[in-house]
Scaffold this active site. Structure first.
Site, short mmCIF file in Angstrom:
data_model
loop_
_atom_site.label_atom_id
_atom_site.label_comp_id
_atom_site.label_asym_id
_atom_site.label_seq_id
_atom_site.Cartn_x
_atom_site.Cartn_y
_atom_site.Cartn_z
NE ARG A 78 0.55 8.02 9.31
CZ ARG A 78 1.82 7.73 9.08
NH1 ARG A 78 2.46 6.91 9.87
NH2 ARG A 78 2.45 8.26 8.04
CG LEU A 106 3.55 -2.81 12.93
CD1 LEU A 106 4.81 -2.49 12.14
CD2 LEU A 106 3.91 -3.27 14.34
CD1 TRP A 164 -2.23 2.03 0.53
CD2 TRP A 164 -2.22 1.66 2.74
NE1 TRP A 164 -2.99 3.02 1.13
CE2 TRP A 164 -2.98 2.81 2.48
CE3 TRP A 164 -2.06 1.23 4.04
CZ2 TRP A 164 -3.60 3.54 3.50
CZ3 TRP A 164 -2.68 1.95 5.06
CH2 TRP A 164 -3.44 3.09 4.78
CG ASP A 193 -2.18 -7.60 0.07
OD1 ASP A 193 -3.03 -8.45 -0.25
OD2 ASP A 193 -2.48 -6.41 0.32
CB ALA A 208 9.01 -2.15 4.00
CE LYS A 222 11.32 2.91 14.86
NZ LYS A 222 11.62 2.27 13.57
CD GLN A 275 -5.57 -7.72 2.80
OE1 GLN A 275 -5.15 -6.56 2.81
NE2 GLN A 275 -5.31 -8.55 1.79
CE1 TYR A 298 -4.54 -0.58 -1.17
CE2 TYR A 298 -2.81 -2.23 -1.43
CZ TYR A 298 -3.98 -1.81 -0.82
OH TYR A 298 -4.58 -2.61 0.12
#
Length: 331
Positions: free
Chosen positions: A242, A221, A21, A52, A295, A229, A190, A57
């Site tokens: 976010r 996460l 993503w 995935d 990542a 962090k 999923q 995306y």
């Protein structure tokens, strides 16, 4: 690395799966294509053989990046998991959201999973991915305008044609999974799941355990919050998911960081990061087959893959659960 079959299908996947993503840049702000390809290769070298992705995306960019990455890998040793049913290039179906593409232009996205739409999407995905089959083809979100039976018949046809190995769904409720399984044998669902978001434990997990389906969890996460962090009051651009998420309000970040600080000594004793400890806890939960982790560069990909080196005893999982039970999130 550990590997597990998805339900009763013959598709075996790495329990840490590369989530692309962020690699598409969509809703995360930008992507460096070379870094993303390098991240997929670094993950593969450590046993992360499953990737995935989804057309939405980056409006095709993530699939193109995955296609570029797998070009130099043995195709039969890689599992490509992609999706269908989120159209930005058509206005049929159930309106999903307004967003922006990677050029900053406004785009309307629709949930649409008619027979013809799926056949077209599959061909487009195969081209972008540079492959002639998809290992797991997942409906991205339910589409209330198309009968589930019609959607699943189309996927069944793609399986019969050899273009798809196994059928999956994403963001499906128990009732929707039951409806789909009248037409096709599903391999997986999923769904979002993390230490801070555990609602699937009530009904989705028991159903998948009883009916032999895998569960792939995304955001384990919690968009980076569970890495320890994040700082209270951290700034996110308006385009970042976010910026409006209640879990990223300063008081929530403070509460989560206090909880993570209780786990820090355990992580340090295992020479692990908090993120690795959280991923290992996630995969220790009943019914959870795979954790999808994104990542943007090889370093992050390596760190994610090495979560599998962390071993948790029953007592350690129990300790984490007790700390979790005492975590009070505002609102």
């Amino acid at each position: 690395m550990e590997y597990q079959k998805l339900g009763s299908s013959d598709v075996s996947v790495s329990r840490i799966t590369f989530g692309s993503w962020a690699a598409g840049g969509w809703m995360w702000g930008g992507t460096e294509q070379n870094d993303a390809v390098g991240a997929i290769h670094a993950a593969y070298d450590l046993g992360v053989t499953s990737i995935d992705t989804a057309p939405i995306y980056g409006m095709g960019l993530s699939e193109q990046i995955v296609g570029e990455a797998i070009k130099s890998l043995p195709r039969d040793k890689v599992q490509v998991l992609t999706k269908f049913g989120m159209r930005w290039d058509d206005s049929k179906g159930d309106f999903a959201m307004k967003t922006k593409n990677n050029d900053g232009q406004d785009v309307d996205v629709y949930k649409y999973a008619s027979r013809d739409s799926i056949i077209k999407e599959c061909e487009d995905s195969l081209k972008r991915l540079g492959t002639d089959y998809i290992d797991l083809y997942q409906q991205h979100w339910p589409d209330v305008t198309t009968p589930i039976a019609e959607t699943m018949e189309a996927v069944q046809r793609l399986i019969e044609q050899g273009k798809v190995r196994a059928a999956g769904v994403s963001n499906y409720s128990v009732a929707q999974m039951e409806e789909a399984e009248k037409t096709i044998k599903l391999a997986s669902n999923q769904v979002p799941y993390s230490m801070l978001r555990r609602d699937i434990e009530k009904d989705v997990v028991p159903y998948t355990q009883q009916h032999d389906l895998g569960i792939l969890v995304y955001s384990p996460l919690q968009l980076g919050l569970l890495t320890g962090k994040m700082k209270p009051g951290q700034h996110f651009d308006a385009s970042d998911l976010r910026s409006t998420n209640r879990l990223f309000k300063p008081e929530a970040v403070t509460a989560v960081n206090d909880f993570l600080n209780k786990l820090r000594p355990m992580a340090e004793s295992k020479n692990a990061t908090l993120g690795q400890l959280v991923l290992r806890w996630t995969l220790a939960q009943p019914g959870i087959t795979v954790a999808l982790v994104g990542a943007r560069n090889p370093e992050q990909a390596t760190q994610n893959a090495k979560a599998m080196d962390v071993q948790l005893s029953f007592e350690e999982v129990d300790f984490i659960n007790k700390q979790l039970a005492s975590l009070q999130l505002p609102g």
